[in-house]
Design an enzyme around this catalytic site. Structure first.
Site, PDB file in Angstrom:
ATOM      1  N   ASP A  45       0.812  -1.215   0.000  1.00  0.00           N
ATOM      2  CA  ASP A  45       0.000   0.000   0.000  1.00  0.00           C
ATOM      3  C   ASP A  45       0.852   1.276   0.000  1.00  0.00           C
ATOM      4  O   ASP A  45       2.071   1.215   0.157  1.00  0.00           O
ATOM      5  CB  ASP A  45      -0.953  -0.002   1.208  1.00  0.00           C
ATOM      6  CG  ASP A  45      -0.274  -0.466   2.503  1.00  0.00           C
ATOM      7  OD1 ASP A  45       0.974  -0.433   2.578  1.00  0.00           O
ATOM      8  OD2 ASP A  45      -0.975  -0.862   3.436  1.00  0.00           O
ATOM      9  N   ASN A  47      -7.460  -2.563  14.515  1.00  0.00           N
ATOM     10  CA  ASN A  47      -8.848  -2.906  14.192  1.00  0.00           C
ATOM     11  C   ASN A  47      -8.942  -4.119  13.271  1.00  0.00           C
ATOM     12  O   ASN A  47      -9.986  -4.400  12.706  1.00  0.00           O
ATOM     13  CB  ASN A  47      -9.568  -1.704  13.555  1.00  0.00           C
ATOM     14  CG  ASN A  47      -8.922  -1.266  12.246  1.00  0.00           C
ATOM     15  OD1 ASN A  47      -8.006  -1.921  11.743  1.00  0.00           O
ATOM     16  ND2 ASN A  47      -9.398  -0.168  11.686  1.00  0.00           N
ATOM     17  N   HIS A  87      -7.236  -4.650  10.412  1.00  0.00           N
ATOM     18  CA  HIS A  87      -7.003  -4.455   8.977  1.00  0.00           C
ATOM     19  C   HIS A  87      -5.677  -5.080   8.546  1.00  0.00           C
ATOM     20  O   HIS A  87      -4.729  -5.161   9.327  1.00  0.00           O
ATOM     21  CB  HIS A  87      -7.090  -2.979   8.565  1.00  0.00           C
ATOM     22  CG  HIS A  87      -5.934  -2.126   8.935  1.00  0.00           C
ATOM     23  ND1 HIS A  87      -6.047  -1.007   9.732  1.00  0.00           N
ATOM     24  CD2 HIS A  87      -4.617  -2.184   8.602  1.00  0.00           C
ATOM     25  CE1 HIS A  87      -4.875  -0.436   9.866  1.00  0.00           C
ATOM     26  NE2 HIS A  87      -3.972  -1.135   9.201  1.00  0.00           N
ATOM     27  N   GLU A 126      -9.552  -1.656   5.501  1.00  0.00           N
ATOM     28  CA  GLU A 126     -10.213  -1.343   6.761  1.00  0.00           C
ATOM     29  C   GLU A 126     -11.466  -2.206   6.938  1.00  0.00           C
ATOM     30  O   GLU A 126     -11.970  -2.793   5.971  1.00  0.00           O
ATOM     31  CB  GLU A 126     -10.612   0.144   6.758  1.00  0.00           C
ATOM     32  CG  GLU A 126      -9.424   1.111   6.700  1.00  0.00           C
ATOM     33  CD  GLU A 126      -8.731   1.282   8.058  1.00  0.00           C
ATOM     34  OE1 GLU A 126      -8.659   0.314   8.842  1.00  0.00           O
ATOM     35  OE2 GLU A 126      -8.256   2.410   8.321  1.00  0.00           O
TER      36      GLU A 126
END
Ligand code: GLP
Length: 260
Positions: A67, A136, A138, A143
């Site tokens: 990314d 979280n 990811h 996400e």
């Protein structure tokens, strides 16, 4: 899923480096998928040491990063381009033309994402995809609520993730809102996924990823559907796993040929 729990991040990073090195030795033209963040730093340091001291050769290797931030120039100190050159590419003999990182400044994002997917396919697919995990759940920058079959595309960061990376940008208001990331489907196409997680902060995400339901709300949980996933954890990251004792027992009783 293969769960390897080690005493600390140092030991875990050495194990992860041995797994990557084995792939590179067995397949000199291996394709590696690479992650950023604090977690893989020691793994990268180990690979650099193996290159220097043991002659581990990356000259035939192709790399694809997961990314990059949208709107951040490659030379920005917090870009993933800068990170990769500072911690890995600047110290290995990977050929420049075989290094691929999504272009956060591209004028045509959908076209650049399609091109990235095509480049991965043309290289023969990813042999080992290195992954960290967000608090979280990811992976990459997929996400919660990401499609489980998503491909490389633009994503909007959650507030939780923007807070997690705020320090690198000198405050949350300066963190980019958008990123380009390989999708969960892209990651799932890799032949092997190697996920590293260290520290108590990651314990919940790891427990949900390994022992929770497969759900887009915990993107890492899609890895339960992958045929070859290795998680290398320190004790703290493994501390919320219900079956931790079993995973440790499995590791201790592996036949010699299965050890790393
Ligand atoms: C970012 C990256 C992920 C990384 C995660 C965790 O979101 N896009 O690839 O896994 O951060 O970062 P850290 O290892 O610093 O906890």
């Amino acid at each position: 899923m293969e769960i390897i729990i080690q005493a600390d991040s140092q030991e875990a990073s050495q194990t992860a480096a041995r797994i990557v090195a084995r792939t590179v030795r067995e397949k000199p033209h291996a394709v590696l998928g690479l992650a950023t963040g604090n977690t893989p730093l020691r793994l990268y340091r180990n690979l650099v040491r193996m290159h220097r001291e043991e002659g581990l050769d990356f000259s035939g290797v192709t790399c694809f990063n997961l990314d990059e931030y949208v709107g951040i120039p490659p030379a920005h100190p917090s870009s993933f381009h800068s990170y990769m050159w500072a911690h890995l590419f600047g110290h290995l003999n990977v050929a420049k033309e075989r290094i691929n990182i999504p272009d956060g400044l591209t004028a045509d994002i959908p076209a650049a994402c399609r091109k990235y997917e095509q480049a991965i396919r043309s290289a023969g697919g990813i042999d080992v995809q290195i992954l960290g995990i967000g608090t979280n759940g990811h992976i990459g920058f997929n996400e919660p609520s990401s499609s489980l079959s998503s491909r490389t595309r633009i994503k909007t960061l959650t507030e939780e993730t923007r807070l997690d990376v705020a320090a690198a940008f000198g405050g949350e208001e300066s963190v980019p809102t958008h990123v380009l990331t390989m999708g969960l489907g892209t990651i799932m196409d890799s032949r092997m996924c190697l996920l590293l997680a260290f520290g108590k902060k990651k314990a919940r995400a790891i427990a949900q990823t390994v022992e929770g339901p497969v759900t887009a709300m915990v993107p890492g949980s899609v890895l339960q559907m992958h045929p070859r996933v290795i998680l290398v954890l320190d004790k703290d990251a493994a501390s919320e796993l219900k079956m931790a004792d079993y995973y440790a027992w499995v590791s201790d009783h592996k036949p010699a040929w299965q050890k790393y």
